[in-house]
Scaffold this active site. Structure first.
Site, PDB file in Angstrom:
ATOM      1  N   GLY A  12       0.816  -1.206   0.000  1.00 42.86           N
ATOM      2  CA  GLY A  12       0.000   0.000   0.000  1.00 42.86           C
ATOM      3  C   GLY A  12       0.846   1.251   0.000  1.00 42.86           C
ATOM      4  O   GLY A  12       0.527   2.241   0.670  1.00 42.86           O
ATOM      5  N   SER A  14       1.651   3.310  -2.568  1.00 45.66           N
ATOM      6  CA  SER A  14       1.475   4.273  -3.653  1.00 45.66           C
ATOM      7  C   SER A  14       1.072   5.642  -3.124  1.00 45.66           C
ATOM      8  O   SER A  14       1.196   6.646  -3.822  1.00 45.66           O
ATOM      9  CB  SER A  14       0.434   3.771  -4.655  1.00 45.66           C
ATOM     10  OG  SER A  14      -0.819   3.581  -4.020  1.00 45.66           O
ATOM     11  N   ASP A  62      -2.299  -6.744  -6.282  1.00 43.17           N
ATOM     12  CA  ASP A  62      -3.435  -6.739  -5.364  1.00 43.17           C
ATOM     13  C   ASP A  62      -3.056  -7.678  -4.229  1.00 43.17           C
ATOM     14  O   ASP A  62      -2.987  -8.894  -4.414  1.00 43.17           O
ATOM     15  CB  ASP A  62      -4.694  -7.219  -6.088  1.00 43.17           C
ATOM     16  CG  ASP A  62      -5.902  -7.366  -5.172  1.00 43.17           C
ATOM     17  OD1 ASP A  62      -5.769  -7.151  -3.947  1.00 43.17           O
ATOM     18  OD2 ASP A  62      -6.987  -7.722  -5.676  1.00 43.17           O
ATOM     19  N   VAL A  63      -2.808  -7.137  -3.048  1.00 39.81           N
ATOM     20  CA  VAL A  63      -2.300  -7.966  -1.951  1.00 39.81           C
ATOM     21  C   VAL A  63      -3.286  -9.038  -1.518  1.00 39.81           C
ATOM     22  O   VAL A  63      -2.894 -10.030  -0.889  1.00 39.81           O
ATOM     23  CB  VAL A  63      -1.905  -7.109  -0.731  1.00 39.81           C
ATOM     24  CG1 VAL A  63      -0.702  -6.239  -1.051  1.00 39.81           C
ATOM     25  CG2 VAL A  63      -3.086  -6.278  -0.221  1.00 39.81           C
ATOM     26  N   TYR A 156     -14.144  -2.805   9.206  1.00 40.70           N
ATOM     27  CA  TYR A 156     -12.837  -2.163   9.390  1.00 40.70           C
ATOM     28  C   TYR A 156     -12.343  -2.351  10.816  1.00 40.70           C
ATOM     29  O   TYR A 156     -11.203  -2.768  11.049  1.00 40.70           O
ATOM     30  CB  TYR A 156     -12.938  -0.675   9.056  1.00 40.70           C
ATOM     31  CG  TYR A 156     -11.637   0.072   9.198  1.00 40.70           C
ATOM     32  CD1 TYR A 156     -10.637  -0.047   8.236  1.00 40.70           C
ATOM     33  CD2 TYR A 156     -11.388   0.890  10.309  1.00 40.70           C
ATOM     34  CE1 TYR A 156      -9.433   0.625   8.364  1.00 40.70           C
ATOM     35  CE2 TYR A 156     -10.190   1.566  10.450  1.00 40.70           C
ATOM     36  CZ  TYR A 156      -9.217   1.433   9.477  1.00 40.70           C
ATOM     37  OH  TYR A 156      -8.014   2.098   9.605  1.00 40.70           O
TER      38      TYR A 156
END
Length: 252
Positions: A12, A14, A62-63, A156
């Site tokens: 992540g 970027s 895409d992890v 989340y």
């Protein structure tokens, strides 16, 4: 702090915390693997890393995809021959009502990226981190400790609470190999994640009033903490959670 010739994967990376961490590691001499999905943003991060004399390895991935996760580790080893530090930073947040017909789709998407991807990358990276006596930094959230204040962010909050427990379990297991595992739980940080949530009437200028310190953090503040925990200065720290939340937890 010097990370000269250390090899660091930052997922992540970027934008936001991940980008700030990747750039900070490069500034301190590390070979950085930039992982994300937005090619233009990753190129920008890579260019900033290169300005410090270190050309980053950029992996579009895409992890949450197992094949992509394997490719991240394999390309790192093919390029640099080792792995010293894994920063599991990739994450998303989505609003979803428990009674919504699409709730489980959203729940699975959040859990796959925020939790399962970190678990799988840790599984893949562990043999290589044992060889280097490296360490892992997992980026969680204060939402893993206290309710976010929104019933629509159940996925989340759950993903971050689970990530915390996973991190402590892995820290205990890997301690015998000299591998450290720690958690960072930020409060509000100025990144895309809150902008992308489309919160009604959201404004960064007024949002800082919600914290006791009357401010939100910038990604570079969390990056500083990541580098400290990854460094030899933190050689006696493992299984710990470091909170940088401008006082959110003492308010709740």
């Amino acid at each position: 702090m010097s990370f000269n010739n250390k090899v660091v994967i930052v997922t992540g990376s970027s934008s936001g915390i991940g980008a700030a961490a990747a750039i900070a590691f490069a500034k301190e001499g590390a070979n950085v693997v930039v992982v994300g999905r937005n090619e233009e943003k990753m190129k920008n991060v890579s260019n900033k890393c290169e300005s410090f004399g270190k050309k980053a390895l950029v992996v579009k991935a895409d992890v949450s995809n197992d094949a992509d996760a394997k490719r991240i580790v394999n390309e790192t080893l093919n390029k640099f021959g080792k792995l010293d530090i894994l920063v599991n930073n990739a994450g998303i947040a989505e609003h979803s009502e428990l009674t919504s017909k699409d709730f489980m789709k959203s729940f699975d998407r959040v859990m796959n990226i925020n939790l399962r991807a970190a678990v799988y990358l840790t599984h893949l990276a562990t043999p290589h981190l044992i060889k280097t006596k490296g360490n892992i930094i997992n980026i969680s959230s204060v939402a893993g400790t206290v309710n976010s204040g929104s019933s629509t962010l159940i996925a989340y909050c759950t993903s971050k609470a689970a990530l915390n427990h996973f991190s402590r379990g892995v820290a205990l297991k890997l301690a015998e190999h000299g591998v450290r595992v720690n958690i960072i739980s930020p409060g509000p940080v100025r990144t895309d994640i809150l902008d992308n949530l489309s919160i009604p009437n959201f404004n960064w200028d007024t949002f800082n009033e919600t914290t006791p310190l009357k401010r939100y953090s910038e990604p570079e503040e969390i990056a500083d903490l990541i580098l400290f925990l990854a460094s030899d200065k933190a050689r006696g720290i493992t299984g710990s959670e470091f909170v940088s939340d401008n006082g959110i937890l003492i308010k709740n």
